[in-house]
Design a protein around this motif. Sequence first.
Motif, short mmCIF file in Angstrom:
data_model
loop_
_atom_site.label_atom_id
_atom_site.label_comp_id
_atom_site.label_asym_id
_atom_site.label_seq_id
_atom_site.Cartn_x
_atom_site.Cartn_y
_atom_site.Cartn_z
N LEU A 476 50.12 36.47 36.16
CA LEU A 476 50.12 37.79 36.78
C LEU A 476 49.19 37.88 38.00
CD1 LEU A 476 50.05 40.07 33.61
CD2 LEU A 476 52.02 39.47 35.02
N THR A 477 48.48 36.81 38.30
CA THR A 477 47.59 36.84 39.46
C THR A 477 48.40 36.99 40.75
OG1 THR A 477 45.99 35.44 38.34
CG2 THR A 477 45.84 35.54 40.73
N GLY A 478 47.98 37.88 41.59
CA GLY A 478 48.70 38.18 42.83
C GLY A 478 49.40 39.51 42.82
N ARG A 479 49.63 40.07 41.64
CA ARG A 479 50.25 41.41 41.56
C ARG A 479 49.18 42.47 41.83
NH1 ARG A 479 55.15 42.19 38.98
NH2 ARG A 479 56.22 40.30 38.32
N PRO A 480 49.45 43.39 42.75
CA PRO A 480 48.43 44.40 43.07
C PRO A 480 48.07 45.29 41.89
CG PRO A 480 50.11 44.29 44.79
CD PRO A 480 50.62 43.48 43.65
N ASP A 481 49.07 45.69 41.09
CA ASP A 481 48.75 46.57 39.98
C ASP A 481 47.92 45.88 38.91
OD1 ASP A 481 50.75 44.83 39.41
OD2 ASP A 481 52.05 46.27 38.36
N PHE A 482 47.99 44.54 38.85
CA PHE A 482 47.19 43.80 37.87
C PHE A 482 45.74 43.59 38.38
CE2 PHE A 482 45.58 39.72 36.25
CZ PHE A 482 45.55 40.01 34.89
N GLU A 483 45.61 43.23 39.65
CA GLU A 483 44.28 42.91 40.17
C GLU A 483 43.46 44.16 40.47
OE1 GLU A 483 44.59 40.30 43.44
OE2 GLU A 483 45.26 38.58 42.24
N THR A 484 44.12 45.27 40.80
CA THR A 484 43.39 46.50 41.13
C THR A 484 43.50 47.54 40.03
OG1 THR A 484 45.32 47.41 42.29
CG2 THR A 484 43.77 46.09 43.59
N ALA A 485 43.81 47.12 38.81
CA ALA A 485 43.97 48.09 37.73
C ALA A 485 42.63 48.72 37.39
CB ALA A 485 44.57 47.41 36.50
N ALA A 486 42.62 50.03 37.27
CA ALA A 486 41.38 50.74 36.95
C ALA A 486 41.11 50.79 35.46
CB ALA A 486 41.43 52.17 37.51
N ALA A 487 42.13 50.58 34.64
CA ALA A 487 41.98 50.65 33.19
C ALA A 487 42.51 49.38 32.56
CB ALA A 487 42.71 51.87 32.62
N THR A 488 42.05 49.13 31.34
CA THR A 488 42.49 47.95 30.59
C THR A 488 43.26 48.40 29.35
OG1 THR A 488 40.39 47.88 29.41
CG2 THR A 488 40.56 46.56 31.41
N VAL A 489 44.09 47.50 28.86
CA VAL A 489 44.96 47.79 27.71
C VAL A 489 44.63 46.78 26.62
CG1 VAL A 489 47.36 47.92 26.93
CG2 VAL A 489 46.75 48.68 29.24
N PRO A 490 44.58 47.21 25.36
CA PRO A 490 44.30 46.25 24.28
C PRO A 490 45.46 45.28 24.08
CG PRO A 490 44.76 48.42 23.39
CD PRO A 490 44.66 48.60 24.86
N HIS A 491 45.12 44.02 23.88
CA HIS A 491 46.10 42.96 23.58
C HIS A 491 45.73 42.38 22.21
CE1 HIS A 491 46.72 43.46 27.86
NE2 HIS A 491 47.75 42.62 27.85
#
Length: 525
Positions: A476-491
Motif C-alpha cells: 500500500l506504500t505510495g497511496r495518498p490515503d494510506f500515507e496521509t491517513a489521520a486515523a488508524t484501524v485495528p487489524h
Amino acid sequence: MTTTRPTTRGSMTDVDLEYARVRAVLDRPTLRLMSRPTSGVVLAVFRTVFDRDVQYVPADRMHLQVEEHVTRLQATGARVPASEQPAPQAQAQAQAQAPDENRPNGRALCREWVTAQWLVRSNSPDGDEQYSLTSHALEALSLVDTLSSDRALISESRLAMIVDAVHRWAARAEPDPAVQIRRLDAQIAELQAERERLASGDEPAVVDEDRMRDGYTNITDLIRQLPSDFKRVEEAVASMHREIVEDFRNEVRPIGEILDDYLARTDTLMQATPEGRAFEGAFELLRDDALLLRLRDDIATILEHPFAAGLTSAERRTFRNTVSILRQGIEDVLAQRRLLTGTLRDQIVAHDVVRDRELDAVLRSVNRRLAALMDGGGLRDRVPLELLPPVAEVGTLRERFYDPDTEAVPPLIEEPDDDVFEELDVESLRRHGGPLLAELRTVLRSGTAESSDRAFHGLPPEHRRPVELFGLAHLLTGRPDFETAAATVPHHTVRPDGTAVTFTMPTADLAPPVPSGDDDTLEAR
C-alpha cells in the motif's frame, strides 16, 4: 665636635643589616630578570608567547616561538641572550650546513630560563610537556605593565579605595557593639536618603569619563597582580610538596608516628605558609557563586559606561575575563594541593615496613662484620672485597611438572540422537517465515472489499499472521490515503500458535479496483 657612632645589633651595624636585606631582594629571580642587559628581549618574548589568556604553552611550540622571536629581535640590533653552544664537532657541522651559525637555540634558552626560575616545565593532563611562567616572571611583567601605563600615582579613586578599605576593616575590628550599631545606622540613613532622592525623580549621580577611567586604571592594576599572586601560592605548595616528600624519604621514625605527623601536616597544609593562609581567606570569599555573579555583572556595567569606548579590544577582553582569572588561579592552586595529597597517600601506601626492616638487618650485619675485621686486623691489612657478588650458577629448572590429565585419553564422542530434532516441512517453514506477498496482492486486486483492512480480514487465519501487516504496508506504500491517513484501524491477526493479537495501522480505499494486469502500478502506489 661630636661623632655619631653607628648603631650595632650584635656584631653588625644598621647599614650591614640593610645591605644584607637589599642584596637578598636583588638576588630574587624577579629583579635578576629586570636587571639583565637582555631583559627587554626576554620580557618581550614572554609577553608575546604568554598572552593574557594563555597560561600554558606546549614545549615544542614554545621552542619554535622563542627561536623565531629572538631571531627577529636579533636582526633588529637588539641584544639577545646567548644560548648554550653545542659541542665543537656538532658546531662545525651546523656551520657547514646552515649559513646563519649565530641563530639562537630555543630549547637551550628555555632550559636556561627554567634554571633561572622564570619558566616552569611540567606535564599536561595528556602527558605532553608544557611551559608556564613562574610568579617571578609574572611579577616582572606586571611591573612593566604598571610602569608603561599612563596614570596618576595619587588620584581620587585610589585614595577613596584606601579610605573605604580602612573604614570597612575598622568597622570589623570595632569591639564595642554600640559603636557598630551607630556605624550601621549612619550607613542605613545615608542609603535611605539616596534611595528617597532617586525615588522622587532626581537623576542619578553619574561619574564623568575622566574619573571613571581613573577608577578603571586602579582596578586593572589590582587585577594585573592576580596571576603572580596565585602562582606564588602554587609555588609555595609545590615547595612544601618537595620538602614533605624529601622528609618522608629520609624518615627513620616508626611508621605510626610518620602517619600521624603527615596526616596532621596535610590537615593544616594551607595554614603553614603566609601564602597559603592568604589563599584560604581569598578562597572562602571567591567560592561564593553569588559574589562572582555580582562581580561579573558589575564588570559588564563598567564596560557599558561611555568611557569604555576608548578602550582597546584587548583591554576590554582582559577586564571581562577577571572572573575567569580568579577561577583559573583557584583551580591551579587546588590542583597542586591535590597533587601533594595524592603523593602523600602514595608514599604512605608504598611504604614497606618489612623491606625496611630487612634492609636495616643487612646493614647491621655489615657493620658487625666490619667491626670484627677492624678488631682483628692491622693498619696495613687488606681485605679482598668484590664490588659485585659472583654470579650464581643454577642449572635448568623445570618449568612444568607432571600432570596426569595431560596424558589422559579424551572421552569417546557420543553418537548423535536422530530423534532429537523434529522433521520440518515447507508449510511449517512458511508459517514461521516472512509475509506472503502473493496472497496479499491477490486479495487486494480482487475487488471484493472496499478497504484494505476488510480485505485483510477476509483472508483465512493462517494468512493473517502479524508479519503479514509488513507485507500489507509494503503493497500500500505510495497511496495518498494510506500515507496521509489521520486515523488508524485495528487489524486482527493470528499467530502461528493460534493466539490472536490486534494491531492498529492506516488503511487504504480499494474502490475502484486497480486493474489486475498491472502488477507494478499497485506496488508503486
